[in-house]
Design an enzyme around this catalytic site. Structure first.
Site, PDB file in Angstrom:
ATOM      1  N   LYS A  31      41.255  56.389 -36.434  1.00  0.00           N
ATOM      2  CA  LYS A  31      40.112  56.058 -35.575  1.00  0.00           C
ATOM      3  C   LYS A  31      38.806  56.453 -36.252  1.00  0.00           C
ATOM      4  O   LYS A  31      38.646  57.586 -36.711  1.00  0.00           O
ATOM      5  CB  LYS A  31      40.221  56.780 -34.226  1.00  0.00           C
ATOM      6  CG  LYS A  31      39.078  56.460 -33.266  1.00  0.00           C
ATOM      7  CD  LYS A  31      39.313  57.065 -31.897  1.00  0.00           C
ATOM      8  CE  LYS A  31      38.921  58.517 -31.791  1.00  0.00           C
ATOM      9  NZ  LYS A  31      37.436  58.718 -31.808  1.00  0.00           N
ATOM     10  N   ASP A  57      36.087  52.926 -32.618  1.00  0.00           N
ATOM     11  CA  ASP A  57      35.799  53.446 -31.275  1.00  0.00           C
ATOM     12  C   ASP A  57      34.296  53.598 -31.089  1.00  0.00           C
ATOM     13  O   ASP A  57      33.752  54.700 -31.166  1.00  0.00           O
ATOM     14  CB  ASP A  57      36.516  54.784 -31.100  1.00  0.00           C
ATOM     15  CG  ASP A  57      36.395  55.340 -29.691  1.00  0.00           C
ATOM     16  OD1 ASP A  57      36.125  54.551 -28.766  1.00  0.00           O
ATOM     17  OD2 ASP A  57      36.573  56.557 -29.525  1.00  0.00           O
ATOM     18  N   LYS A  59      32.658  52.192 -28.297  1.00  0.00           N
ATOM     19  CA  LYS A  59      32.370  52.174 -26.856  1.00  0.00           C
ATOM     20  C   LYS A  59      31.117  51.347 -26.557  1.00  0.00           C
ATOM     21  O   LYS A  59      30.156  51.812 -25.938  1.00  0.00           O
ATOM     22  CB  LYS A  59      32.220  53.599 -26.308  1.00  0.00           C
ATOM     23  CG  LYS A  59      33.482  54.447 -26.460  1.00  0.00           C
ATOM     24  CD  LYS A  59      33.292  55.838 -25.866  1.00  0.00           C
ATOM     25  CE  LYS A  59      34.542  56.684 -26.005  1.00  0.00           C
ATOM     26  NZ  LYS A  59      34.820  57.083 -27.404  1.00  0.00           N
ATOM     27  N   HIS A  61      28.364  49.143 -24.997  1.00  0.00           N
ATOM     28  CA  HIS A  61      27.931  49.086 -23.601  1.00  0.00           C
ATOM     29  C   HIS A  61      26.481  48.615 -23.584  1.00  0.00           C
ATOM     30  O   HIS A  61      25.560  49.384 -23.860  1.00  0.00           O
ATOM     31  CB  HIS A  61      28.060  50.469 -22.958  1.00  0.00           C
ATOM     32  CG  HIS A  61      27.858  50.457 -21.474  1.00  0.00           C
ATOM     33  ND1 HIS A  61      28.030  51.578 -20.698  1.00  0.00           N
ATOM     34  CD2 HIS A  61      27.515  49.473 -20.621  1.00  0.00           C
ATOM     35  CE1 HIS A  61      27.794  51.275 -19.430  1.00  0.00           C
ATOM     36  NE2 HIS A  61      27.475  50.008 -19.365  1.00  0.00           N
ATOM     37  N   ASP A  62      26.284  47.341 -23.269  1.00  0.00           N
ATOM     38  CA  ASP A  62      24.944  46.768 -23.253  1.00  0.00           C
ATOM     39  C   ASP A  62      25.027  45.448 -22.499  1.00  0.00           C
ATOM     40  O   ASP A  62      26.065  45.150 -21.886  1.00  0.00           O
ATOM     41  CB  ASP A  62      24.432  46.564 -24.696  1.00  0.00           C
ATOM     42  CG  ASP A  62      22.920  46.715 -24.814  1.00  0.00           C
ATOM     43  OD1 ASP A  62      22.202  46.047 -24.030  1.00  0.00           O
ATOM     44  OD2 ASP A  62      22.460  47.484 -25.668  1.00  0.00           O
ATOM     45  N   ILE A  63      23.985  44.656 -22.528  1.00  0.00           N
ATOM     46  CA  ILE A  63      24.054  43.350 -21.888  1.00  0.00           C
ATOM     47  C   ILE A  63      25.071  42.492 -22.644  1.00  0.00           C
ATOM     48  O   ILE A  63      25.328  42.717 -23.832  1.00  0.00           O
ATOM     49  CB  ILE A  63      22.670  42.667 -21.827  1.00  0.00           C
ATOM     50  CG1 ILE A  63      22.135  42.383 -23.234  1.00  0.00           C
ATOM     51  CG2 ILE A  63      21.673  43.512 -21.038  1.00  0.00           C
ATOM     52  CD1 ILE A  63      20.882  41.529 -23.242  1.00  0.00           C
ATOM     53  N   THR A  66      24.225  41.120 -26.212  1.00  0.00           N
ATOM     54  CA  THR A  66      24.126  42.139 -27.251  1.00  0.00           C
ATOM     55  C   THR A  66      25.501  42.643 -27.656  1.00  0.00           C
ATOM     56  O   THR A  66      25.798  42.817 -28.847  1.00  0.00           O
ATOM     57  CB  THR A  66      23.253  43.307 -26.762  1.00  0.00           C
ATOM     58  OG1 THR A  66      21.937  42.819 -26.496  1.00  0.00           O
ATOM     59  CG2 THR A  66      23.170  44.409 -27.801  1.00  0.00           C
ATOM     60  N   THR A 112      37.672  61.278 -21.068  1.00  0.00           N
ATOM     61  CA  THR A 112      38.542  62.429 -20.811  1.00  0.00           C
ATOM     62  C   THR A 112      37.765  63.722 -20.631  1.00  0.00           C
ATOM     63  O   THR A 112      38.308  64.719 -20.162  1.00  0.00           O
ATOM     64  CB  THR A 112      39.562  62.609 -21.953  1.00  0.00           C
ATOM     65  OG1 THR A 112      38.863  62.695 -23.197  1.00  0.00           O
ATOM     66  CG2 THR A 112      40.540  61.462 -21.995  1.00  0.00           C
ATOM     67  N   ARG A 203      41.507  66.780 -33.644  1.00  0.00           N
ATOM     68  CA  ARG A 203      41.397  68.133 -34.180  1.00  0.00           C
ATOM     69  C   ARG A 203      42.709  68.874 -34.383  1.00  0.00           C
ATOM     70  O   ARG A 203      42.837  69.627 -35.364  1.00  0.00           O
ATOM     71  CB  ARG A 203      40.443  68.946 -33.295  1.00  0.00           C
ATOM     72  CG  ARG A 203      38.986  68.556 -33.492  1.00  0.00           C
ATOM     73  CD  ARG A 203      38.092  69.065 -32.375  1.00  0.00           C
ATOM     74  NE  ARG A 203      38.270  68.287 -31.154  1.00  0.00           N
ATOM     75  CZ  ARG A 203      37.540  68.442 -30.063  1.00  0.00           C
ATOM     76  NH1 ARG A 203      36.598  69.373 -30.022  1.00  0.00           N
ATOM     77  NH2 ARG A 203      37.743  67.688 -28.998  1.00  0.00           N
TER      78      ARG A 203
END
Length: 222
Positions: A31, A57, A59, A61-63, A66, A112, A203
């Site tokens: 990842k 990864d 994530k 998040h927009d219009i 975009t 999470t 980790r």
């Protein structure tokens, strides 16, 4: 299929590439998250892809327009999985799916690191399980290949999305590992039993002095 995804969350390009080279033959994917992508950009993804399948990864998040543009660029990088935020809504998810036909677009439900108290603070008054299930069903209906959810949410998520969509589950902690900043965690065995498709571990592997031994142990636990 190997369900183990190792999170290479680190700012140093050489370290990330060394991990990708070492871990690639032994895991399902690696990842690349925001820290590494912001530090080194698409070129890092291309280099890592030479050694392992990549879960990108970001994530998004927009219009919708975009997000579609960003997803189109990610599609060209050859990644296997790409995250968008389910809370961006069905139009945004559908736009990402259409723009990235070669990538499995998966939707993040509730992080999470969030619990019921934090959801209340940010104005999402529903309990965590209700929120996760609502977002998961909406994302799959909008065309997402699967969802990202915490281990305790898996049973409820499977109930509303069925067995076919993939579930990518962070917050995986081998028995005896430190929980860190994750609030909703599970062991690999428990997560798989509850319906996880992929297990994301960071980790507990990358901070261990013998990471390949940890990977070998985890590969025996799924």
């Amino acid at each position: 299929m190997n369900p183990l995804i190792v999170a290479l969350d680190h700012p140093d390009r050489a370290q990330i590439l060394a991990w990708a080279t070492d871990f690639g033959p032994h895991v399902g994917m690696v990842k690349i998250g925001l820290e590494a992508f912001c530090a080194h950009g698409p070129d890092l993804v291309r280099s890592v892809h030479d050694h392992a399948e990549v879960f990108l990864d970001l994530k998004l998040h927009d219009i919708p327009n975009t997000v579609a543009g960003a997803a189109r660029q990610c599609n060209a990088l050859g990644v296997s999985l790409l995250t968008v935020h389910a809370s961006g809504g069905p139009e945004m998810i559908a736009a990402a799916v259409e723009a990235a036909p070669d990538v499995r677009v998966i939707a993040v439900t509730v992080l999470t690191s969030l619990d019921a108290q934090t959801l209340s603070v940010v104005g999402q008054g529903q309990d965590v399980n209700t929120q996760v299930q609502r977002l998961a069903k909406m994302a799959i209906d909008a065309g997402a290949a699967g969802v990202v959810c915490a281990p305790p949410d898996l049973v409820g998520v499977r109930r509303v999305i069925g067995d076919t969509p993939i579930t990518v589950v962070p917050g995986i902690r081998p028995a005896g590992s430190a929980v860190g900043d994750q609030k909703r965690v599970a062991t690999p065995e428990a997560a798989r039993a509850m319906g996880a498709t992929y297990l994301v571990v960071g980790r507990p592997i990358t901070c261990d002095p013998t990471p390949l031994k940890v990977i070998s142990r985890l590969n025996g636990q799924h």
